[in-house]
Design a protein around this motif. Structure first.
Motif, PDB file in Angstrom:
ATOM      1  N   VAL A   1       6.225  -7.623   7.023  1.00  0.00           N
ATOM      2  CA  VAL A   1       5.522  -6.428   6.551  1.00  0.00           C
ATOM      3  C   VAL A   1       6.132  -5.237   7.281  1.00  0.00           C
ATOM      4  CG1 VAL A   1       3.316  -5.202   6.621  1.00  0.00           C
ATOM      5  CG2 VAL A   1       3.386  -7.611   5.975  1.00  0.00           C
TER       6      VAL A   1
ATOM      7  N   MET B   1       6.676  -6.379  11.075  1.00  0.00           N
ATOM      8  CA  MET B   1       5.861  -7.404  11.763  1.00  0.00           C
ATOM      9  C   MET B   1       5.722  -8.637  10.877  1.00  0.00           C
ATOM     10  SD  MET B   1       2.112  -5.697  11.241  1.00  0.00           S
ATOM     11  CE  MET B   1       2.553  -4.026  10.830  1.00  0.00           C
ATOM     12  N   GLU B   2       5.213  -9.665  11.490  1.00  0.00           N
ATOM     13  CA  GLU B   2       4.925 -10.920  10.788  1.00  0.00           C
ATOM     14  C   GLU B   2       4.008 -10.658   9.582  1.00  0.00           C
ATOM     15  OE1 GLU B   2       1.863 -14.633  11.814  1.00  0.00           O
ATOM     16  OE2 GLU B   2       2.016 -12.904  13.113  1.00  0.00           O
ATOM     17  N   PHE B   3       4.310 -11.280   8.459  1.00  0.00           N
ATOM     18  CA  PHE B   3       3.400 -11.230   7.306  1.00  0.00           C
ATOM     19  C   PHE B   3       2.310 -12.280   7.521  1.00  0.00           C
ATOM     20  CE2 PHE B   3       2.411 -13.200   3.085  1.00  0.00           C
ATOM     21  CZ  PHE B   3       1.590 -12.178   2.626  1.00  0.00           C
ATOM     22  N   VAL B   4       1.064 -11.846   7.493  1.00  0.00           N
ATOM     23  CA  VAL B   4      -0.049 -12.799   7.622  1.00  0.00           C
ATOM     24  C   VAL B   4      -0.549 -13.105   6.207  1.00  0.00           C
ATOM     25  CG1 VAL B   4      -2.362 -13.165   8.574  1.00  0.00           C
ATOM     26  CG2 VAL B   4      -0.692 -11.770   9.836  1.00  0.00           C
TER      27      VAL B   4
ATOM     28  N   LYS C   1       5.793  -1.170   7.917  1.00  0.00           N
ATOM     29  CA  LYS C   1       5.037   0.084   7.774  1.00  0.00           C
ATOM     30  C   LYS C   1       6.046   1.213   7.895  1.00  0.00           C
ATOM     31  CE  LYS C   1       0.851   0.705   9.583  1.00  0.00           C
ATOM     32  NZ  LYS C   1      -0.356   0.618  10.456  1.00  0.00           N
TER      33      LYS C   1
ATOM     34  N   ASP D   1      -3.433  -2.951  12.061  1.00  0.00           N
ATOM     35  CA  ASP D   1      -3.482  -1.495  12.084  1.00  0.00           C
ATOM     36  C   ASP D   1      -3.902  -0.933  13.446  1.00  0.00           C
ATOM     37  OD1 ASP D   1      -3.361   1.057  11.259  1.00  0.00           O
ATOM     38  OD2 ASP D   1      -4.775   0.875   9.605  1.00  0.00           O
TER      39      ASP D   1
ATOM     40  N   LEU E   1      -7.725  -9.416   8.379  1.00  0.00           N
ATOM     41  CA  LEU E   1      -7.252 -10.445   7.444  1.00  0.00           C
ATOM     42  C   LEU E   1      -7.787 -11.800   7.893  1.00  0.00           C
ATOM     43  CD1 LEU E   1      -3.486  -9.667   6.760  1.00  0.00           C
ATOM     44  CD2 LEU E   1      -5.453  -9.194   5.306  1.00  0.00           C
TER      45      LEU E   1
ATOM     46  N   LYS F   1       0.848  -1.188   0.000  1.00  0.00           N
ATOM     47  CA  LYS F   1       0.000   0.000   0.000  1.00  0.00           C
ATOM     48  C   LYS F   1       0.883   1.238   0.000  1.00  0.00           C
ATOM     49  CE  LYS F   1      -3.597   2.335   2.590  1.00  0.00           C
ATOM     50  NZ  LYS F   1      -4.302   2.487   3.856  1.00  0.00           N
TER      51      LYS F   1
ATOM     52  N   PRO G   1       1.417   5.486   6.211  1.00  0.00           N
ATOM     53  CA  PRO G   1       2.718   4.926   5.861  1.00  0.00           C
ATOM     54  C   PRO G   1       2.695   4.248   4.487  1.00  0.00           C
ATOM     55  CG  PRO G   1       1.504   3.410   7.247  1.00  0.00           C
ATOM     56  CD  PRO G   1       0.613   4.611   7.089  1.00  0.00           C
TER      57      PRO G   1
ATOM     58  N   THR H   1      -2.698   1.777  14.855  1.00  0.00           N
ATOM     59  CA  THR H   1      -2.242   3.162  15.010  1.00  0.00           C
ATOM     60  C   THR H   1      -3.192   3.962  15.892  1.00  0.00           C
ATOM     61  OG1 THR H   1      -1.879   2.895  12.647  1.00  0.00           O
ATOM     62  CG2 THR H   1      -1.139   4.936  13.612  1.00  0.00           C
TER      63      THR H   1
ATOM     64  N   ALA I   1     -10.538  -3.674   5.378  1.00  0.00           N
ATOM     65  CA  ALA I   1      -9.124  -3.767   4.995  1.00  0.00           C
ATOM     66  C   ALA I   1      -8.218  -3.992   6.209  1.00  0.00           C
ATOM     67  CB  ALA I   1      -8.702  -2.495   4.262  1.00  0.00           C
ATOM     68  N   ASN I   2      -8.744  -3.772   7.412  1.00  0.00           N
ATOM     69  CA  ASN I   2      -7.939  -3.987   8.613  1.00  0.00           C
ATOM     70  C   ASN I   2      -8.215  -5.335   9.272  1.00  0.00           C
ATOM     71  OD1 ASN I   2      -6.531  -1.625   8.386  1.00  0.00           O
ATOM     72  ND2 ASN I   2      -7.846  -0.454   9.765  1.00  0.00           N
TER      73      ASN I   2
HETATM   74  N1  ATP Z   1       0.934  -8.115   8.957  1.00  0.00           N
HETATM   75  C1  ATP Z   1       0.377  -8.024   7.757  1.00  0.00           C
HETATM   76  N2  ATP Z   1       0.257  -9.110   6.974  1.00  0.00           N
HETATM   77  C2  ATP Z   1      -0.282  -9.037   5.722  1.00  0.00           C
HETATM   78  N3  ATP Z   1      -0.732  -7.876   5.167  1.00  0.00           N
HETATM   79  C3  ATP Z   1      -0.648  -6.748   5.912  1.00  0.00           C
HETATM   80  C4  ATP Z   1      -0.087  -6.756   7.233  1.00  0.00           C
HETATM   81  N4  ATP Z   1      -0.112  -5.508   7.713  1.00  0.00           N
HETATM   82  C5  ATP Z   1      -0.655  -4.744   6.754  1.00  0.00           C
HETATM   83  N5  ATP Z   1      -0.983  -5.478   5.664  1.00  0.00           N
HETATM   84  C6  ATP Z   1      -1.618  -4.996   4.416  1.00  0.00           C
HETATM   85  O1  ATP Z   1      -1.284  -3.625   4.245  1.00  0.00           O
HETATM   86  C7  ATP Z   1      -2.456  -2.818   4.311  1.00  0.00           C
HETATM   87  C8  ATP Z   1      -2.147  -1.514   5.032  1.00  0.00           C
HETATM   88  O2  ATP Z   1      -1.687  -1.772   6.348  1.00  0.00           O
HETATM   89  P1  ATP Z   1      -2.285  -0.976   7.597  1.00  0.00           P
HETATM   90  O3  ATP Z   1      -3.764  -1.125   7.605  1.00  0.00           O
HETATM   91  O4  ATP Z   1      -1.564  -1.406   8.815  1.00  0.00           O
HETATM   92  O5  ATP Z   1      -1.848   0.482   7.236  1.00  0.00           O
HETATM   93  P2  ATP Z   1      -2.663   1.810   6.891  1.00  0.00           P
HETATM   94  O6  ATP Z   1      -4.127   1.584   6.885  1.00  0.00           O
HETATM   95  O7  ATP Z   1      -2.050   2.427   5.691  1.00  0.00           O
HETATM   96  O8  ATP Z   1      -2.139   2.599   8.085  1.00  0.00           O
HETATM   97  P3  ATP Z   1      -2.691   3.691   9.084  1.00  0.00           P
HETATM   98  O9  ATP Z   1      -4.162   3.416   9.326  1.00  0.00           O
HETATM   99  O10 ATP Z   1      -1.804   3.379  10.259  1.00  0.00           O
HETATM  100  O11 ATP Z   1      -2.415   5.018   8.437  1.00  0.00           O
HETATM  101  C9  ATP Z   1      -3.502  -3.667   5.028  1.00  0.00           C
HETATM  102  O12 ATP Z   1      -4.817  -3.283   4.670  1.00  0.00           O
HETATM  103  C10 ATP Z   1      -3.134  -5.074   4.537  1.00  0.00           C
HETATM  104  O13 ATP Z   1      -3.665  -5.305   3.252  1.00  0.00           O
END
Ligand code: ATP
Ligand code: MG
Length: 219
Positions: free
Chosen positions: A42, A92-95, A44, A146, A136, A21, A29, A148, A133-134
């Protein structure tokens, strides 16, 4: 404290890096998938804020999310923290799951999602940013991402009205996700969870106005 010795700067992108992303909005990020210590991680990364007036805020977001993930270590519904990468990124761990969306909304998954939220609240946290999206889904495992905006509440404050409201709002977001996925209308107690009290709507409106003005200035 990092559990692994991670680099202090985000490694240069190469063929092994995948962008998950791109951060486009304020204080979002860039999110990458890349190998670290031989496992997929993963990251950020708020590196685009380096040497900008927003760098201290970005550092604070990284510290907060890392602290939350560290405290949730061992809980199967959060990704495992690998550590901070300098001040402006965390790994962090990739899920290997898929974001919750139509087609995955079987009753078992939705039950696990509610269970995960109840577990998070039992750990003393509210999430405050639950949307598909938050979340999985990795076969039997539902993972909330997420943190934050997550808030940790001391035990003695857990019954305070504002915190009860944050928990209600988390649950309302989960019910909204369920409604969108199943197309089923909510009834009874669940329908009332969706309705925010009037004082909440008023505070939220003031906050939204402030936030949009702030964004207008800094974007
Ligand atoms: N640990 C993970 N494993 C697999 N995919 C992830 C992981 N963390 C994040 N992602 C993917 O990346 C995307 C964005 O991550 P995240 O939601 O943490 O950030 P963001 O929404 O951009 O951040 P913020 O809300 O902090 O501004 C997630 O929607 C998911 O698709
Ligand atoms: Mg997100």
């Amino acid at each position: 404290m990092n559990t692994l010795s991670l680099p202090v700067r985000m490694p240069a992108q190469d063929a092994t890096t995948r962008v998950l992303k791109r951060g486009e909005r304020l204080l979002e990020p860039d999110v990458y998938l890349l190998p670290m210590h031989g496992v997929p991680a993963v990251v950020k990364d708020y590196g685009r804020y380096r040497r900008t007036p927003l760098a201290p805020l970005a550092r604070m977001l990284v510290r907060r999310e890392a602290r939350t993930l560290r405290r949730l270590r061992g809980w199967r519904h959060a990704p495992r923290l690998m550590g901070r990468v300098g001040g402006l990124a965390l790994a962090m761990e990739f899920v290997p799951g898929r974001p919750l969306s139509e087609g995955q909304g079987d009753d078992g998954t939705l039950r696990r999602l509610r269970g995960a939220l109840a577990g998070l609240h039992a750990h003393g946290y509210t999430h405050n940013d639950l949307h598909p999206a938050n979340v999985l889904v990795d076969s039997e495992r539902v993972v909330l991402l997420d943190y934050t905006a997550a808030l940790r509440v001391p035990r003695w404050l857990r019954r305070a009205p504002l915190l009860r409201e944050l928990r209600r709002s988390d649950l309302a977001n989960v019910l909204k996700i369920e409604q969108r996925i199943t197309g089923r209308a909510l009834a009874g107690r669940h329908a009332s969870v969706m309705a925010a009290p009037r004082w909440v709507t008023a505070v939220r409106d003031v906050w939204k106005r402030f936030y949009h003005r702030f964004k207008g200035r800094t974007a």
